[in-house]
Design a protein around this motif. Structure first.
Motif, PDB file in Angstrom:
ATOM      1  N   ASP B 334       0.812  -1.225   0.000  1.00 33.16           N
ATOM      2  CA  ASP B 334       0.000   0.000   0.000  1.00 33.16           C
ATOM      3  C   ASP B 334       0.844   1.273   0.000  1.00 33.16           C
ATOM      4  O   ASP B 334       0.303   2.372   0.110  1.00 33.16           O
ATOM      5  N   ASN B 364      -5.093   2.594  -4.247  1.00 32.36           N
ATOM      6  CA  ASN B 364      -4.595   3.947  -3.995  1.00 32.36           C
ATOM      7  C   ASN B 364      -4.559   4.778  -5.272  1.00 32.36           C
ATOM      8  O   ASN B 364      -3.506   5.203  -5.742  1.00 32.36           O
ATOM      9  N   HIS B 587     -12.460   4.318  -3.895  1.00 26.10           N
ATOM     10  CA  HIS B 587     -13.466   3.392  -3.364  1.00 26.10           C
ATOM     11  C   HIS B 587     -14.354   2.813  -4.465  1.00 26.10           C
ATOM     12  O   HIS B 587     -15.252   2.039  -4.172  1.00 26.10           O
ATOM     13  N   ASP B 615     -10.899  -3.153   0.129  1.00 26.61           N
ATOM     14  CA  ASP B 615     -10.721  -1.996   1.002  1.00 26.61           C
ATOM     15  C   ASP B 615     -10.455  -0.750   0.146  1.00 26.61           C
ATOM     16  O   ASP B 615      -9.606  -0.779  -0.745  1.00 26.61           O
ATOM     17  N   PRO B 616     -11.183   0.354   0.411  1.00 26.22           N
ATOM     18  CA  PRO B 616     -10.910   1.567  -0.362  1.00 26.22           C
ATOM     19  C   PRO B 616      -9.457   2.008  -0.220  1.00 26.22           C
ATOM     20  O   PRO B 616      -8.829   1.761   0.810  1.00 26.22           O
ATOM     21  N   GLY B 617      -8.962   2.660  -1.235  1.00 34.92           N
ATOM     22  CA  GLY B 617      -7.600   3.179  -1.173  1.00 34.92           C
ATOM     23  C   GLY B 617      -7.569   4.560  -0.543  1.00 34.92           C
ATOM     24  O   GLY B 617      -8.565   5.052   0.004  1.00 34.92           O
ATOM     25  N   LEU B 618      -6.391   5.173  -0.641  1.00 34.01           N
ATOM     26  CA  LEU B 618      -6.196   6.504  -0.059  1.00 34.01           C
ATOM     27  C   LEU B 618      -6.713   7.581  -1.003  1.00 34.01           C
ATOM     28  O   LEU B 618      -6.476   7.535  -2.209  1.00 34.01           O
ATOM     29  N   ARG B 619      -7.386   8.563  -0.418  1.00 37.47           N
ATOM     30  CA  ARG B 619      -7.722   9.763  -1.175  1.00 37.47           C
ATOM     31  C   ARG B 619      -6.480  10.660  -1.230  1.00 37.47           C
ATOM     32  O   ARG B 619      -5.541  10.468  -0.440  1.00 37.47           O
ATOM     33  N   ASN B 622      -5.353  12.032   1.989  1.00 38.86           N
ATOM     34  CA  ASN B 622      -4.873  10.925   2.839  1.00 38.86           C
ATOM     35  C   ASN B 622      -3.476  10.498   2.395  1.00 38.86           C
ATOM     36  O   ASN B 622      -2.633  10.118   3.212  1.00 38.86           O
ATOM     37  N   ASP B 625      -1.100  12.853   3.951  1.00 41.42           N
ATOM     38  CA  ASP B 625      -0.933  12.562   5.380  1.00 41.42           C
ATOM     39  C   ASP B 625      -0.060  11.321   5.586  1.00 41.42           C
ATOM     40  O   ASP B 625       0.837  11.300   6.427  1.00 41.42           O
ATOM     41  N   ALA B 626      -0.364  10.289   4.796  1.00 44.58           N
ATOM     42  CA  ALA B 626       0.386   9.037   4.941  1.00 44.58           C
ATOM     43  C   ALA B 626       1.843   9.225   4.529  1.00 44.58           C
ATOM     44  O   ALA B 626       2.741   8.582   5.088  1.00 44.58           O
ATOM     45  N   VAL B 628       3.599  12.009   4.867  1.00 46.76           N
ATOM     46  CA  VAL B 628       4.274  12.703   5.973  1.00 46.76           C
ATOM     47  C   VAL B 628       4.495  11.727   7.132  1.00 46.76           C
ATOM     48  O   VAL B 628       5.513  11.775   7.818  1.00 46.76           O
ATOM     49  N   ALA B 629       3.548  10.804   7.292  1.00 49.56           N
ATOM     50  CA  ALA B 629       3.688   9.808   8.353  1.00 49.56           C
ATOM     51  C   ALA B 629       4.720   8.735   8.004  1.00 49.56           C
ATOM     52  O   ALA B 629       5.139   7.958   8.859  1.00 49.56           O
ATOM     53  N   SER B 631       4.365   6.236   5.650  1.00 48.55           N
ATOM     54  CA  SER B 631       3.888   4.938   5.159  1.00 48.55           C
ATOM     55  C   SER B 631       3.559   4.951   3.664  1.00 48.55           C
ATOM     56  O   SER B 631       3.386   3.892   3.069  1.00 48.55           O
TER      57      SER B 631
END
Lengths: 70, 919
Positions: B334, B364, B587, B615-619, B622, B625-626, B628-629, B631
């Motif tokens: 992911d 994604n 999604h 499972d829906p992916g990242l917008r 998001n 955000d991911a 910067v986090a 992942s």
């Protein structure tokens, strides 16, 4: 702006938009929305917020998370 | 294809069945009542000479070249202004009319330069053609008398010249400006011999109200109004019919070439969206496609601080594939994703989401519609069952009341605005709901019945109050609601509560209650009420709620399922609708089907031979955000400039900087490319082969005018990346991609390139139930069966003005520029808009000591920028406005992370700011 706050803000916002509903319905609506539209990354971070004490989270969100997890 | 010239029947068609039998030169023809003799003759295959007549304009009857004789009638009436009558027998060529026509032509030619051989219109001049058609052999008056041959040319417009010495005063340009464009910038000044075309009050074209739509140039029968490119390059010799790559109107154009050189873009009369009209962008602003800033070779660099290194396609694609797989190996499947573009074709977008789902192995993928019309998709799906506008553009011609909410059609969707303005001039009433006094509120021959100048962020309170009036004053269409909808009782009980009354919300919205009540009565009481809306609806924290609120209102008033009504998003980019249709949301699979639907996933899994995640992916937000986090570490950005267009740019750039691999595919090294490790050159719309789907669900062909300058089609590049990642994707032609789309998307089942080439365009759903498409949706029932009323509680945005940031900033687009300006800034359109300007009310300016033209500092809680101020009472006090076309301004430096609760569409339209003189 941290990402943790992003999930908190987004989830609380969803709850605010269901506030006109009776609480049980609002919980179901918030849970349904998060389950249907949120990615597992976001959900896991939201769950982590709940697990860490749910500070700043709308109670409806907390109940919605419980509902999704069960 | 040779140069395509559509037939010109001289006068517009008349509605109704063909019931009037007439005879033209002995040829029988049956036409609709009210049809002109000229048109009837053309339909019978007889061309009557004409100069002032063209079928895009009402008959004028001034040139007297089209005179005919009619049995049993006296004189020689003008065929353009004479309607047919049953049994009429017309003679178009008699000695009498021939002599008259020759006399007319003699007069024209006696005051016209005899420079045909060197004239830019040589071979494409109706005056020249008519001289031949009437058999003109001499001009008895000579050329020495008083004439206009020394009239001064106006070359002020960057795209066309006005050469009055060649003008025959036929008024076609003046009428086109009024009747087609609706701007009324041109007039005939003077009388008799002194009559001359004038832009405004004797101003130059550039200084006048002219919006450079090109309607006058197209209407001109001589070289009086001529494109500069024709003057420079000569008359084109062949045409390629294609689709504009700017806004969501999706105009059809004839790309006219001479050899391989594009000379001009001429709006296609048979284009379903535009029916021969255009705006300054589509008509003239295509120079970016050959701009020297274009990058045509793939480039790679290890770090974003390194210099770019040109590499082979093999190396670039191999690098992308290898590094994406390395990221996945190190950080999980992911950790990568893609952003597709609404400027790309359906076929390109489809392969991007296929690459993500089948090759990347996740969901994604997101599209730039995330930041514009994602709430439309959500809201209309919830209420009507389909994520699309309900009408075709033609429908506005049947509207009695038009409500424009949060849209500025004359700037953002100018060709549709011309249709709308025509209907308004015919008498339809207009309600504008917008904080800013947009041009439509008061423009030539148009004045809004009501302008509800609401406070930014209070849309839902306003739409609820409108519905409150409809419900509590007995204006609901009970029959429609009972037969077609569900959930009404609960919704009506909610909306009828006193807190939703106009009086109760006046303090919130700033809209006077009596004005709102009057507007509600007007819309609800109209035989046909139509809602058109834009990003002023969607780009709010309650964007999706507002879309559902408008849907509620339309259902309550029975304004759905026929011509003249509906809920109609005006899409920002050319293929917003299409990119959403193609499964670009994380999604949804193509056709707006949720990834959690096992049956739907099975269809794709069988076809693609890969598992699809439920499972829906990242917008997009998001993803940031991911990133910067830590992942999310690899991103393929296809034709988007997220580092300029997305909100809260500091966060965007932090995310891009944090990633291990950013791949940008674009025409130019845009702002996002500053953070990229691989640059893949894209193709302009002139190099693409495929389809775009416009705001009315019209699928239009995009045909290549020239080969891809980079050597590869964009869909090909995506397929090669997927293949290099171990998932073979291969097509020999984009029509095969459309065939695959049709095979898995119920609303596209009948769509093929073959069908599109045959019909010109088609509006989805196009399937066995609607083999030639669906101009108006939800006619007998809604896509979801019953239309669903959804309770839409108003929730104020968190973004509030404060003592520190007391003003509200709202952003938008202007006519001459387009989105982040990557295209239009590289054209002569900069003549109209060289920089982003901050509009603010005189009061707000005065208390800050700001005068017009001052450089000011615009600051929000997340960032600040500087730009010049323009003082304007278009804005209410407390609200400021700017565009986001120029990266140097970076308007999105100040916009925040706030977004729509349901879709994360950014709240571009509400940012608390402070403005002060820049030091």
């Amino acid at each position: 702006m941290s990402h943790v706050i992003s999930e908190q803000r987004m989830a609380n916002q969803i709850a605010a938009n269901q506030r006109h509903l009776p609480e049980a319905d609002a919980v179901a609506a918030v849970a349904g929305h998060i389950d249907r539209f949120w990615n597992s990354f976001l959900r896991s971070r939201l769950y982590a917020l709940v697990d860490a004490g749910a500070a700043g989270l709308d109670p409806v969100v907390v109940k919605a998370v419980e509902r999704i997890r069960t | 294809m040779s140069l395509l010239k559509e037939p010109d029947y001289g006068t517009p068609p008349k509605p109704g069945p063909a019931v009037v039998d007439v005879e033209i030169d002995g040829l029988p023809v049956t036409v609709a009542e009210g049809t002109s003799v000229m048109r009837a003759a053309a339909l019978a295959g007889v061309d009557i000479p004409k100069l002032c007549a063209t079928d895009r304009l009402d008959a004028f009857g001034s040139c007297r070249l089209c005179v005919v004789e009619i049995d049993g009638r006296r004189g020689t009436p003008a065929s353009c202004t004479t309607p047919v009558a049953p049994g009429m027998s017309v003679r178009t060529q008699t000695p009498k009319v021939a002599k008259l026509r020759q006399g007319v032509m003699e007069l024209y030619i006696s005051d016209h330069p005899l420079d045909c051989l060197t004239c830019s219109a040589n071979g494409d001049c109706e005056l020249q053609d008519m001289a031949g058609a009437v058999g003109l052999r001499q001009v008895r008056y000579g050329y020495q008398g008083q004439n206009h041959l020394d009239a001064t040319a106006d070359r002020s417009n960057p795209y066309f010249d006005f050469e009055p010495s060649k003008c025959i005063a036929c008024s076609r340009c003046v009428r086109a400006c009024g009747e087609i464009q609706g701007t009324f910038a041109l007039t005939i000044e003077g009388r008799g011999f002194d009559s001359k075309v004038s832009a405004g009050a004797g101003e130059s074209f550039m200084d006048s109200e002219c919006v450079s739509c090109g309607a006058c140039v197209q209407a001109c029968p001589t070289a009086t109004l001529q494109e500069k490119t024709v003057l420079q390059l000569g008359m084109p010799t062949r045409s390629v019919v294609t689709t504009c790559a700017y806004c969501g109107v999706g105009c059809s154009f004839k790309a006219e070439l001479r050899g391989t050189e594009l000379v001009r873009m001429v709006p296609h009369k048979d284009g379903g969206a535009n029916e021969g009209h255009s705006c300054v962008k589509g008509r003239f602003a295509f120079g970016y496609a050959t701009h020297p800033d274009r990058r045509l070779k793939p480039m790679v660099r290890e770090r974003i601080t390194d210099e770019w290194r040109e590499v082979s396609w093999e190396e670039a694609i191999g690098t992308v594939a290898r590094r994406m797989r390395e990221i996945q190996a190190a950080h999980g499947p992911d950790a990568i994703g893609a952003i597709s573009s609404s400027r790309c074709t359906n076929e390109e977008v489809f392969v991007v989401q296929k690459m993500v789902r089948a090759a990347f192995g996740n969901n994604n993928v997101d599209t730039c519609a995330r930041v514009c019309h994602s709430p439309t998709g959500y809201g209309l799906k919830q209420t009507f069952g389909e994520s699309a506008g309900t009408q075709d553009f033609r429908s506005v011609a049947a509207a009695d009341v038009i409500v424009v909410i949060g849209a500025n059609p004359t700037d953002g969707h100018p060709v549709f605005a011309s249709r709308m303005k025509k209907r308004l001039r015919e008498g339809a009433r207009l309600i504008v709901i917008d904080p800013r006094r947009i041009d439509l509120v008061r423009s030539p021959h148009i004045e809004a019945a009501h302008h509800l100048q609401l406070r930014p962020g209070t849309n839902v309170a306003v739409v609820n109050a409108l519905a409150h009036v409809a419900v509590t004053e007995g204006l609901v269409d009970k029959g429609f609601v009972a037969d077609r909808c569900e959930g009404f009782a609960e919704w009506a009980a909610f909306i009828a509560r006193p807190e939703h009354s106009p009086e109760a919300v006046e303090g919130i919205t700033g809209v006077p209650a009596d004005e709102l009540r009057a507007a509600a009565r007007l819309y609800a009481g109209a035989p046909n009420g139509a809602i058109y809306y834009g990003l002023g609806v969607t780009e709010h924290s309650q964007g999706s709620t507002m879309v559902m609120g408008m849907a509620n209102l339309a259902m309550a008033c029975g304004n759905l399922g026929r011509d003249g009504v509906g809920v109609n998003p005006l899409r920002g980019q050319n293929n917003v609708q299409g990119s959403c249709d193609m499964g670009s949301f994380p999604h949804e699979l193509p056709g707006y089907r949720h990834v959690s639907d096992d049956a739907v996933r099975t269809v794709f899994e069988k076809l693609w031979d890969r598992p699809i995640l439920a499972d829906p992916g990242l917008r997009i937000p998001n993803m940031f955000d991911a990133a910067v986090a830590g992942s999310f570490r690899g991103l393929f950005v296809h034709g988007e400039d997220i580092a300029q267009s997305d909100p809260n740019l500091q966060h965007v750039t932090a995310a891009l900087t944090a990633m291990d691999l950013v791949v940008v595919q674009d025409l130019f090294l845009n702002e996002t490319a500053k953070f990229a490790h691989v640059f893949l050159p894209g193709a302009s719309f002139l190099e693409k082969d495929g389809t775009f789907t416009n705001a009315e669900r019209r699928i239009n062909r995009v045909r290549a005018v020239m080969k891809p300058k980079s050597g590869k089609h964009e869909w090909q590049i995506v397929c090669e990346i997927a293949t290099a990642m171990g998932y073979p994707m291969s097509y020999t032609h984009p029509s095969e991609i459309m065939d695959e789309i049709a095979s898995v998307t119920p609303t596209f089942t009948g769509v093929s390139f073959e069908l599109l080439d045959k019909l010109g365009s088609v509006q989805w759903p196009c399937n066995p139930q609607a083999p030639e498409g669906t101009p108006v949706m939800h006619v007998d029932e809604f896509t979801r069966g019953k239309g669903k009323f959804v309770v839409t509680a108003y929730v104020p945005t968190d973004e509030r003005s404060t003592r520190k940031f007391p003003l509200i900033l709202t952003t938008g687009r202007i006519l001459s520029q387009y989105n982040v300006g990557a295209q239009t800034r590289r054209t002569e359109n900069v003549a109209w808009h060289r920089e982003d300007i901050l509009e603010l009310h005189p009061h707000d300016a005065e208390v800050r000591g700001i005068t017009d033209g001052d450089t000011v500092r615009l600051a929000s809680r997340v960032g600040q920028t500087t730009l010049r101020a323009h003082i304007s009472d278009r804005m209410p006090t407390g609200v400021v406005y700017t565009t986001f076309h120029h990266p140097v301004t970076g308007a999105n430096v100040v916009t925040t992370e706030n977004s729509d609760w349901a879709t994360n569409c950014p709240e571009y339209k509400v940012t608390a700011v402070q403005v002060g003189l820049a030091i």
